[in-house]
Design a protein around this motif. Structure first.
Motif, PDB file in Angstrom:
ATOM      1  N   LYS A 110       0.921  -9.685  -8.533  1.00 38.50           N
ATOM      2  CA  LYS A 110       1.791 -10.741  -8.021  1.00 38.50           C
ATOM      3  C   LYS A 110       3.180 -10.629  -8.648  1.00 38.50           C
ATOM      4  O   LYS A 110       3.324 -10.244  -9.806  1.00 38.50           O
ATOM      5  CB  LYS A 110       1.216 -12.119  -8.347  1.00 38.50           C
ATOM      6  CG  LYS A 110      -0.224 -12.328  -7.904  1.00 38.50           C
ATOM      7  CD  LYS A 110      -0.347 -12.379  -6.402  1.00 38.50           C
ATOM      8  CE  LYS A 110      -1.779 -12.712  -5.998  1.00 38.50           C
ATOM      9  NZ  LYS A 110      -1.956 -12.690  -4.530  1.00 38.50           N
ATOM     10  N   GLY A 121       2.634  -9.375   1.338  1.00 40.92           N
ATOM     11  CA  GLY A 121       1.422  -8.728   0.841  1.00 40.92           C
ATOM     12  C   GLY A 121       1.255  -8.844  -0.658  1.00 40.92           C
ATOM     13  O   GLY A 121       0.145  -8.671  -1.174  1.00 40.92           O
ATOM     14  N   ARG A 170       0.833  -1.206   0.000  1.00 43.20           N
ATOM     15  CA  ARG A 170       0.000   0.000   0.000  1.00 43.20           C
ATOM     16  C   ARG A 170       0.868   1.257   0.000  1.00 43.20           C
ATOM     17  O   ARG A 170       0.572   2.229  -0.718  1.00 43.20           O
ATOM     18  CB  ARG A 170      -0.909  -0.021   1.229  1.00 43.20           C
ATOM     19  CG  ARG A 170      -1.717   1.263   1.449  1.00 43.20           C
ATOM     20  CD  ARG A 170      -2.665   1.545   0.306  1.00 43.20           C
ATOM     21  NE  ARG A 170      -3.712   0.539   0.197  1.00 43.20           N
ATOM     22  CZ  ARG A 170      -4.905   0.657   0.779  1.00 43.20           C
ATOM     23  NH1 ARG A 170      -5.199   1.733   1.471  1.00 43.20           N
ATOM     24  NH2 ARG A 170      -5.804  -0.292   0.631  1.00 43.20           N
ATOM     25  N   THR A 174       0.425  -3.274  -6.721  1.00 44.28           N
ATOM     26  CA  THR A 174      -0.568  -4.336  -6.727  1.00 44.28           C
ATOM     27  C   THR A 174      -0.094  -5.439  -7.664  1.00 44.28           C
ATOM     28  O   THR A 174       0.848  -5.257  -8.441  1.00 44.28           O
ATOM     29  CB  THR A 174      -1.945  -3.821  -7.202  1.00 44.28           C
ATOM     30  OG1 THR A 174      -1.814  -3.261  -8.525  1.00 44.28           O
ATOM     31  CG2 THR A 174      -2.501  -2.773  -6.254  1.00 44.28           C
ATOM     32  N   VAL A 205      -0.406 -12.555  -0.872  1.00 46.92           N
ATOM     33  CA  VAL A 205      -1.672 -12.800  -0.179  1.00 46.92           C
ATOM     34  C   VAL A 205      -2.578 -11.597  -0.419  1.00 46.92           C
ATOM     35  O   VAL A 205      -2.122 -10.455  -0.378  1.00 46.92           O
ATOM     36  CB  VAL A 205      -1.433 -12.999   1.336  1.00 46.92           C
ATOM     37  CG1 VAL A 205      -2.747 -13.223   2.073  1.00 46.92           C
ATOM     38  CG2 VAL A 205      -0.489 -14.174   1.586  1.00 46.92           C
ATOM     39  N   ASP A 206      -3.840 -11.833  -0.658  1.00 42.88           N
ATOM     40  CA  ASP A 206      -4.782 -10.734  -0.863  1.00 42.88           C
ATOM     41  C   ASP A 206      -4.805  -9.812   0.351  1.00 42.88           C
ATOM     42  O   ASP A 206      -4.693 -10.256   1.495  1.00 42.88           O
ATOM     43  CB  ASP A 206      -6.194 -11.279  -1.117  1.00 42.88           C
ATOM     44  CG  ASP A 206      -6.291 -12.001  -2.454  1.00 42.88           C
ATOM     45  OD1 ASP A 206      -5.456 -11.722  -3.325  1.00 42.88           O
ATOM     46  OD2 ASP A 206      -7.197 -12.842  -2.604  1.00 42.88           O
ATOM     47  N   GLU A 207      -4.964  -8.509   0.090  1.00 47.54           N
ATOM     48  CA  GLU A 207      -4.865  -7.501   1.143  1.00 47.54           C
ATOM     49  C   GLU A 207      -5.841  -7.756   2.295  1.00 47.54           C
ATOM     50  O   GLU A 207      -5.513  -7.514   3.458  1.00 47.54           O
ATOM     51  CB  GLU A 207      -5.116  -6.103   0.559  1.00 47.54           C
ATOM     52  CG  GLU A 207      -4.838  -4.982   1.536  1.00 47.54           C
ATOM     53  CD  GLU A 207      -4.998  -3.613   0.897  1.00 47.54           C
ATOM     54  OE1 GLU A 207      -4.074  -2.788   1.010  1.00 47.54           O
ATOM     55  OE2 GLU A 207      -6.058  -3.367   0.277  1.00 47.54           O
ATOM     56  N   GLY A 208      -7.029  -8.256   1.997  1.00 46.32           N
ATOM     57  CA  GLY A 208      -8.016  -8.477   3.039  1.00 46.32           C
ATOM     58  C   GLY A 208      -7.934  -9.837   3.706  1.00 46.32           C
ATOM     59  O   GLY A 208      -8.737 -10.141   4.595  1.00 46.32           O
ATOM     60  N   THR A 209      -6.960 -10.672   3.309  1.00 44.01           N
ATOM     61  CA  THR A 209      -6.842 -12.020   3.857  1.00 44.01           C
ATOM     62  C   THR A 209      -5.838 -12.050   4.996  1.00 44.01           C
ATOM     63  O   THR A 209      -4.678 -11.685   4.806  1.00 44.01           O
ATOM     64  CB  THR A 209      -6.388 -13.013   2.764  1.00 44.01           C
ATOM     65  OG1 THR A 209      -7.325 -12.982   1.681  1.00 44.01           O
ATOM     66  CG2 THR A 209      -6.294 -14.420   3.326  1.00 44.01           C
TER      67      THR A 209
END
Length: 308
Positions: free
Chosen positions: A98, A120, A91, A96, A123-127
């Protein structure tokens, strides 16, 4: 195991057992010289850790802006996000997607000229990352050793900045013991509760014989963006006093300013989005002091350790 039906993933942990009467391993070198023996990271000349005793003091924001400040001094800089549970580098750099692979190794992502790697990106930001210690150690080892850090420019990395996880646990000890750290920067706010933990972080690096480059006081004072009024919300001067008390250098103070938060959240850190601002200059001063210390270290040739 992976060739067996129904097994999607396997993790193997190796241990060693010495039979009774078997000769012991060679004696360990003294802690003072441990950093000279551990292998480094391919393509990286010097490594520094940006750490804090606790979370929420702005360590990641400081690490990113210091890395960019070192870059503005003409150094080729890389950034490793070692905070497995709370990765912030994607962030902060506005990255963004992979990472790609080459020869079974990961290629770093590049943001604002910095080669960067973070869990990060994988792995997805919200996971949430719900891993126990061995998994965390494995991920850290992979990001340190299984990344071609010299890509895409092909240039040797002059300085790698590691954004450490907060605290003094397994991850911090793994990095301090497995990498030849040129030094550590401790980040703290001025308030007593943060400085207590900052002392613990400093003590951990001293125990592992990692040089302390200095202490940074973040959120040193609040500056109103409308009228310019200054208020010491978290106190003032605590980090400077702690540095003097512990014999460490006070590297500088960074204000609590709205622009730092806004630029960090947007992936355009203050050092690159407003390089001539007072807030960016605070990071420039600290980066210059760190670079000077690293240059002094680089002129020294470490002794070769030989077992008798």
């Amino acid at each position: 195991l992976l060739a067996q039906p129904g097994i999607a993933r396997a993790q193997v942990i190796l241990t060693a057992h010495r039979e009774h009467g078997a000769p012991a391993a060679p004696p360990a070198a003294s802690p003072a010289s441990a950093a000279n023996q551990v292998p480094g990271i391919d393509g990286v000349r010097q490594i520094i850790a940006v750490a804090s005793g606790k979370g929420g003091v702005g360590k990641s924001t400081t690490a990113v802006n210091l890395a960019l400040g070192l870059q503005r001094l003409g150094l080729n800089v890389a950034l490793l996000d070692a905070d497995i549970y709370g990765p912030s580098v994607p962030r902060l750099l506005g990255l963004t997607g992979k990472p790609r692979t080459k020869d079974k190794k990961l290629l770093p992502m590049v943001g604002h000229g910095l080669a960067a790697m973070s869990i990060g990106f994988l792995v997805d930001e919200g996971t949430p990352v719900i891993w126990r210690g061995p998994m965390v150690m494995s991920a850290l080892t992979q990001m340190m050793q299984d990344v071609i850090w010299t890509e895409p420019s092909g240039r040797t990395i002059d300085v790698m900045v590691i954004d450490m996880p907060p605290g003094t646990g397994d991850a911090q000890m793994t990095i301090a013991q497995r990498l030849p750290l040129a030094g550590a920067v401790i980040v703290s706010t001025p308030q007593d509760i943060a400085l207590i933990d900052a002392r613990k972080g400093l003590a951990m690096f001293e125990k592992t014989r990692v040089p302390i480059l200095g202490i940074v006081e973040n959120m040193s004072l609040y500056i109103c963006p409308n009228c310019g009024h200054e208020a010491h919300i978290f106190g003032h001067g605590g980090a400077r006093e702690t540095a003097a008390e512990l014999g460490a250098e006070f590297l500088g103070e960074v204000p609590l300013h709205l622009s730092i938060r806004q630029t960090s959240d947007s992936g355009q850190p203050i050092v690159v989005s407003s390089p001539d601002s007072a807030e960016a200059r605070a990071y420039h001063v600290i980066a210059a002091r760190i670079a000077e210390k690293l240059r002094a270290q680089d002129t020294k040739t470490p002794p070769r350790i030989v077992y008798a």
